[in-house]
Design a protein around this motif. Structure first.
Motif, short mmCIF file in Angstrom:
data_model
loop_
_atom_site.label_atom_id
_atom_site.label_comp_id
_atom_site.label_asym_id
_atom_site.label_seq_id
_atom_site.Cartn_x
_atom_site.Cartn_y
_atom_site.Cartn_z
N GLY A 1 29.30 -22.82 30.84
CA GLY A 1 29.61 -24.02 30.70
C GLY A 1 29.90 -25.19 29.33
N MET A 2 29.84 -25.02 28.31
CA MET A 2 30.10 -24.78 27.05
C MET A 2 31.62 -24.80 27.03
SD MET A 2 27.28 -24.07 24.41
CE MET A 2 28.23 -23.47 22.97
N THR A 3 32.38 -23.62 27.41
CA THR A 3 33.63 -22.67 26.98
C THR A 3 34.28 -24.05 27.52
OG1 THR A 3 32.35 -20.88 26.68
CG2 THR A 3 35.05 -20.82 26.65
N VAL A 4 34.19 -24.00 28.72
CA VAL A 4 35.21 -24.80 29.81
C VAL A 4 34.97 -26.12 29.67
CG1 VAL A 4 35.03 -25.44 32.42
CG2 VAL A 4 34.77 -23.60 31.78
N ALA A 5 33.82 -26.76 28.53
CA ALA A 5 34.16 -27.50 28.61
C ALA A 5 34.88 -27.84 27.14
CB ALA A 5 32.38 -28.48 27.80
N LEU A 6 34.34 -27.32 26.50
CA LEU A 6 35.81 -27.67 25.21
C LEU A 6 37.10 -27.02 25.86
CD1 LEU A 6 33.11 -25.55 22.96
CD2 LEU A 6 34.05 -27.06 22.52
N MET A 7 37.34 -26.32 26.59
CA MET A 7 38.82 -26.07 27.52
C MET A 7 39.35 -27.28 27.51
SD MET A 7 38.22 -22.81 28.98
CE MET A 7 40.09 -22.71 29.63
N THR A 8 38.69 -27.98 27.78
CA THR A 8 38.89 -29.14 28.59
C THR A 8 39.31 -30.62 28.02
OG1 THR A 8 37.69 -28.72 31.34
CG2 THR A 8 38.90 -31.26 30.67
N ILE B 1 22.54 -18.76 35.04
CA ILE B 1 22.81 -19.71 35.99
C ILE B 1 22.15 -21.42 35.32
CG2 ILE B 1 21.11 -20.69 37.78
CD1 ILE B 1 24.54 -18.42 38.77
N GLY B 2 24.27 -22.14 35.37
CA GLY B 2 23.88 -22.92 34.34
C GLY B 2 24.56 -24.43 34.99
N TYR B 3 23.95 -25.26 34.94
CA TYR B 3 25.23 -26.72 35.24
C TYR B 3 25.68 -27.37 34.64
CZ TYR B 3 21.40 -26.17 39.35
OH TYR B 3 21.00 -25.36 40.03
N LEU B 4 27.25 -27.52 35.06
CA LEU B 4 28.17 -28.31 33.61
C LEU B 4 28.51 -29.85 34.56
CD1 LEU B 4 29.78 -28.80 31.54
CD2 LEU B 4 31.75 -27.51 33.33
N VAL B 5 27.49 -30.46 34.10
CA VAL B 5 28.37 -31.98 34.67
C VAL B 5 29.36 -32.26 33.94
CG1 VAL B 5 27.60 -34.44 35.17
CG2 VAL B 5 25.39 -32.43 35.51
N THR C 1 23.32 -37.78 39.56
CA THR C 1 24.86 -37.88 38.89
C THR C 1 25.06 -36.74 40.28
OG1 THR C 1 26.87 -36.44 38.18
CG2 THR C 1 24.46 -34.82 38.53
N SER C 2 26.67 -37.47 40.75
CA SER C 2 27.20 -36.69 41.98
C SER C 2 27.14 -34.96 41.86
CB SER C 2 28.33 -37.14 42.76
OG SER C 2 29.14 -36.89 43.85
N PRO C 3 26.78 -34.86 43.16
CA PRO C 3 27.43 -32.90 43.50
C PRO C 3 28.46 -32.69 43.53
CG PRO C 3 25.44 -33.40 45.13
CD PRO C 3 25.97 -35.15 44.93
N LEU C 4 29.54 -33.87 43.61
CA LEU C 4 30.74 -33.32 43.46
C LEU C 4 31.44 -32.97 41.96
CD1 LEU C 4 32.34 -35.63 46.03
CD2 LEU C 4 32.11 -33.18 46.49
N ASN C 5 30.45 -33.78 41.08
CA ASN C 5 30.57 -33.65 39.50
C ASN C 5 30.29 -33.05 39.18
OD1 ASN C 5 30.50 -37.12 40.23
ND2 ASN C 5 31.63 -37.10 38.41
N ILE C 6 29.57 -31.78 39.01
CA ILE C 6 28.66 -30.53 38.97
C ILE C 6 29.56 -29.25 39.43
CG2 ILE C 6 26.71 -29.23 38.74
CD1 ILE C 6 25.02 -32.14 40.49
N SER C 7 29.74 -28.85 38.39
CA SER C 7 30.17 -26.86 38.44
C SER C 7 28.65 -26.31 38.00
CB SER C 7 30.90 -26.74 37.66
OG SER C 7 32.29 -28.13 38.00
N VAL C 8 28.54 -25.05 38.91
CA VAL C 8 27.30 -24.53 39.11
C VAL C 8 28.10 -22.95 38.15
CG1 VAL C 8 26.74 -22.52 39.89
CG2 VAL C 8 26.65 -24.54 41.10
N THR C 9 27.23 -23.01 36.94
CA THR C 9 28.25 -21.92 36.00
C THR C 9 27.91 -20.69 35.90
OG1 THR C 9 27.74 -22.62 34.58
CG2 THR C 9 29.66 -23.98 35.02
#
Length: 469
Positions: A180-187, A317-321, A166-174
């Motif tokens: 990461g789960m929470t932000v993904a569900l909110m979206t 620390i985690g990654y959300l793509v 994946t592109s680094p631009l698609n990655i959020s450091v969480t």
């Protein structure tokens, strides 16, 4: 009047033939099971103390003690002058694990990787290194975009080892997978919509659904996870906006989803245009895993992974793509809910990825957890359970007649904490009492002792368990 009588007659009643000593606890367990299985719905008024005492041929005092026990468990509420009701609102969910280890208790409830002094030594060494050359941005910058470009590059490198390009631009450091789960569900799931997930799933999903305002629908599973036809049916009949899955050995039942099943779920998701949230926090630890769902459907999949369960618990620390079309939305929701991940911990993870330490710790963990599975297979040789070679736990269905709550309580009395299966229940489908047992949360000696206690309890007469509590 006749309709009221007919309604009362249809309400579930406990079976006097199933009462064991102590009678109050046996009765409470019967009613608790009926509530959990949906035979007694929220808001249902239970029989009066006198009425149930007459029906069950028990004393009023025994009924009172049973109702008090159900109130203690948070399953019913007593209202003076009105009666006793199955609680219309469930209490705040309690985690399946102990918040902290108490005394000499062997804690097999919390899901942790195997840790030894080596892990602490590596953390101390990295902190010492950072004390000498900490980047100014990690301490002084208040803008995420100034801090994380380099960390996203390292994240993209790490994700290749998870099977995802994946592109680094698609990655959020969480700050770990939960953020990461929470932000993904909110979206992916606006308020009022529905998220589908495994019938036995992530224990934080139920409270998250309540807090974020979406509905949760648990779907039937098999040994590979969600059944695609069940997801198709749910999407056809309801307002499903996303499906949350744990395909690689981290789900409570340790399911490992094959490549064909992943492709079938993607097909359903595309058919109904829903998002997929993929929780893959074991990442490269699981060698038999098929490529991530995000690799099959990058246009709709939010991919979550982290280091906490596979390296050191303190590396939170985690990654959300995120798919291209959701990158801006993810960034905005991450800002309002977290602002940004902790820069100091992100710096540690990045350096460990770049110098190979993270990969070495994963390899070490894989060897260690294989040894723990060998212990479990030996001690629980007479008991069927579900697991994967690199899962951090086993899932164990209790023998017929064993009440889950009583079994967990008796294990606790004998010095072992295990996670009740009910904590992971999402669906109202018929329930098989079960427990989750962590393999990495303590030493090998304590693990062997704790599993030995569980094995003996599994062989015990269920009535004796009730008598001992």
């Amino acid at each position: 009047m006749i309709s009221v009588i007919n309604e009362l007659m249809t309400i579930w009643r406990p079976d006097p033939a199933l009462i064991r000593r102590p009678a109050y606890l046996s009765l409470a367990d019967q009613i608790a099971r009926a509530i959990h299985e949906g035979r007694l719905e929220n808001g249902t008024q239970l029989a009066t103390h006198r009425q149930l005492a007459d029906e069950m041929n028990l004393s009023v005092q025994t009924i009172s003690r049973a109702y008090e026990e159900l109130i203690r468990r948070g399953l019913v509420s007593g209202e003076i002058g009105r009666g006793t009701f199955v609680q219309a609102r469930q209490p705040e969910p309690t985690p399946p694990y102990l918040p902290e280890r108490l005394g000499d208790l062997i804690d097999l409830s919390i899901l942790k990787p195997v840790c030894e002094p080596m892990h602490l030594d590596k953390m101390r060494a990295m902190l010492g290194q950072l004390a000498q050359d900490l980047p100014a941005s990690a301490a002084l910058s208040f803008r995420p975009n100034n801090i994380f470009p380099r960390h996203r590059l390292a994240a993209a490198e790490w994700l290749l080892g998870c099977g995802l390009e994946t592109s680094p631009l698609n990655i959020s450091v969480t700050n770990g997978a939960t953020a990461g789960m929470t932000v993904a569900l909110m979206t992916a799931a606006p308020q009022g919509t529905t998220v589908a997930t495994e019938a036995i799933g992530h224990h934080t999903l139920v409270p998250l659904a309540s807090y974020l305002g979406f509905h949760l629908e648990g779907l039937p599973i098999d040994r590979e996870g969600i059944l695609p036809q069940a997801l198709d049916d749910a999407c056809t009949r309801g307002n499903i906006r996303a499906v949350f899955v744990q395909p690689s050995a981290i789900s409570p039942t340790a399911t490992l989803m094959g490549a064909a099943r992943r492709a079938a779920l993607v097909e359903v998701a595309r058919k109904h245009d829903i998002a997929i949230i993929e929780n893959d926090i074991l990442g490269p630890l699981v060698t038999r895993s098929a490529p991530p769902i995000a690799a099959l459907a990058p246009e709709r999949t939010f991919y979550v992974t982290s280091f906490t369960k596979i390296t050191v618990p303190g590396l939170r620390i985690g990654y959300l793509v995120a798919p291209d079309r959701f990158v801006a939305a993810i960034a905005n929701r991450h800002l309002v809910s977290n602002w940004m991940a902790t820069p100091l911990v992100a710096e540690m993870a990045t350096r460990w990825v770049q110098d190979g330490t993270a990969a070495q710790l994963v390899e070490w963990q894989r060897t260690a957890i294989h040894q723990r599975h060998a212990i479990a297979s030996e001690v629980l040789a007479q008991t069927p359970f579900r697991s994967q070679p690199e899962s951090l736990h086993v899932w164990l269905d209790l023998p017929e007649g064993q009440a889950e709550e009583s079994f967990v309580a008796q294990a606790r009395l004998q010095g072992v904490a295990i996670a009740p299966g009910m904590s992971f229940r999402v669906s109202d489908a018929p329930w098989t009492p079960s427990v989750r047992i962590s393999l990495g949360s303590t030493s090998e000696t304590e693990l062997r002792t704790g599993l030995g206690i569980v094995a003996k309890l599994l062989m015990a007469d269920p009535e004796h368990l009730l008598l001992a509590i």
